[in-house]
Enzyme design. Sequence first.
Site, PDB file in Angstrom:
ATOM      1  N   ASP A   2       0.892  -1.217   0.094  1.00 56.89           N
ATOM      2  CA  ASP A   2      -0.037  -0.074   0.000  1.00 56.89           C
ATOM      3  C   ASP A   2       0.968   1.316  -0.011  1.00 56.89           C
ATOM      4  O   ASP A   2       1.958   1.319   0.690  1.00 56.89           O
ATOM      5  CB  ASP A   2      -0.871  -0.050   1.367  1.00 56.89           C
ATOM      6  N   ASP A  14       2.571   5.125  -5.598  1.00 56.61           N
ATOM      7  CA  ASP A  14       1.970   6.432  -5.420  1.00 56.61           C
ATOM      8  C   ASP A  14       2.570   7.596  -5.825  1.00 56.61           C
ATOM      9  O   ASP A  14       3.599   8.172  -5.203  1.00 56.61           O
ATOM     10  CB  ASP A  14       1.506   6.429  -3.814  1.00 56.61           C
ATOM     11  N   GLU A  27      -2.216   5.926  -8.878  1.00 57.27           N
ATOM     12  CA  GLU A  27      -2.789   7.064  -8.188  1.00 57.27           C
ATOM     13  C   GLU A  27      -2.985   8.313  -9.161  1.00 57.27           C
ATOM     14  O   GLU A  27      -1.898   8.672  -9.298  1.00 57.27           O
ATOM     15  CB  GLU A  27      -2.682   7.251  -6.644  1.00 57.27           C
ATOM     16  N   HIS A  82      -7.886  10.438   3.789  1.00 54.36           N
ATOM     17  CA  HIS A  82      -7.210   9.630   4.999  1.00 54.36           C
ATOM     18  C   HIS A  82      -7.689  10.426   6.247  1.00 54.36           C
ATOM     19  O   HIS A  82      -7.921  11.674   5.993  1.00 54.36           O
ATOM     20  CB  HIS A  82      -5.810   9.482   4.737  1.00 54.36           C
ATOM     21  N   SER A 107      -8.207   2.693   9.147  1.00 56.61           N
ATOM     22  CA  SER A 107      -8.779   3.275  10.471  1.00 56.61           C
ATOM     23  C   SER A 107      -9.443   2.404  11.143  1.00 56.61           C
ATOM     24  O   SER A 107      -9.482   2.347  12.422  1.00 56.61           O
ATOM     25  CB  SER A 107      -8.963   4.641  10.217  1.00 56.61           C
TER      26      SER A 107
HETATM   27  P1  13P Z   1      -8.809   4.723   5.797  1.00 51.12           P
HETATM   28  O1  13P Z   1      -7.821   5.602   6.699  1.00 51.12           O
HETATM   29  O2  13P Z   1      -9.996   5.485   5.597  1.00 51.12           O
HETATM   30  O3  13P Z   1      -9.029   3.454   6.599  1.00 51.12           O
HETATM   31  O4  13P Z   1      -8.102   4.394   4.622  1.00 51.12           O
HETATM   32  C1  13P Z   1      -7.049   3.641   4.455  1.00 51.12           C
HETATM   33  C2  13P Z   1      -6.285   3.724   3.297  1.00 51.12           C
HETATM   34  O5  13P Z   1      -6.785   4.128   2.272  1.00 51.12           O
HETATM   35  C3  13P Z   1      -4.999   2.936   3.221  1.00 51.12           C
HETATM   36  O6  13P Z   1      -4.269   3.335   1.719  1.00 51.12           O
END
Ligand code: 13P
Length: 325
Positions: free
Chosen positions: A94, A116, A146, A192, A274
């Site tokens: 990620d 990214d 992205e 985020h 999150s």
């Molecule tokens: P959240 O913070 O909304 O959970 O998003 C996580 C995210 O997009 C990780 O790449």
Amino acid sequence: MYQYKELGLHNTRDMFARAYRDGYAIPALNFISIEQFSAIMDACKEKRSPMILLASPNLHRQLGDEVMARLTQSGVDRLRNEGAGDVPVALHLDHGMTYEHCVHAIENGFSSVMIDGSALPFEENIALTRKVVEYAHAHDVTVEGELGVLSGAEEDGAHDAGYSHYTDPAMVQEFVTRTGVDSLAISIGTSHGLVKMKPNPDGTLPELRFDILADIQYRLPGFPIVLHGASNIMPQYVDMINQYGGHLEETIGIPEEQVARAAQMAVCKVNIASDGWIVALALTRRILAENPAAIDSRVFTLKVRPVLAEMYKHKIDVMGSAGKA
Ligand code: 13P
């Protein structure tokens, strides 16, 4: 060097093709602890859902790509040994920020990577993404790029908290064609952080920019789109954190019906980090407050796992991926 196929993992190509065709999204869940990892696999098994495990650059610093890959292999083995069959599981980097990190992840068994370049100028984003795609595709690993910038800091603080702009649909075709990416993260109003939306003057929540999503879907028919920053920031767990000594001020997550609607359109992957952290931390705070003499962290770890698994099963239902393994 490990090849993800030797570890029993899948890249995202077929997962996304099926999700696009049948109008659902694959949950892409960040994990930062063994309990969270186990809860994700529990949910995956019970719901028979394909799954994308998200590993951030921070998790690489914490555990190392090698450990993450072997952990995922053990999870997939467990599913098979417990009779769940070949549930497709991808291990995805990620927010990979450099070519070198993407290569390292691929060499250590990741089946999918995100590069990214969204904070870079358009041409630089294309050049970096193209370079990663060339390496990744030579190893049959899929790549997410992205375009457009979500507001809110990433886990590693990669982006400025206050800065965002929506994805320009007129640019996506050129980006996808010139880079060769397999999926694209776009900015349509998710973010985020803990405050993801600004309420309307009447107190209702605004809609994500479904018009931008529809325009992108029109320009790139059949192409998988990714939604980051899609946690719901569940108020009951925010309240629990605050009740047991935490201090979270304003929080506003993404309404689940909007995530479900996006999943029925071109969105094939929805990232959630999150919500997992909040549930785990809320329970941990409560259990520690109720057990002041505890000295063994299993007093909370063993209780956190089933609650997390329930939450992840709910996410699978929201995204529509149950029974699609
Ligand atoms: P959240 O913070 O909304 O959970 O998003 C996580 C995210 O997009 C990780 O790449």
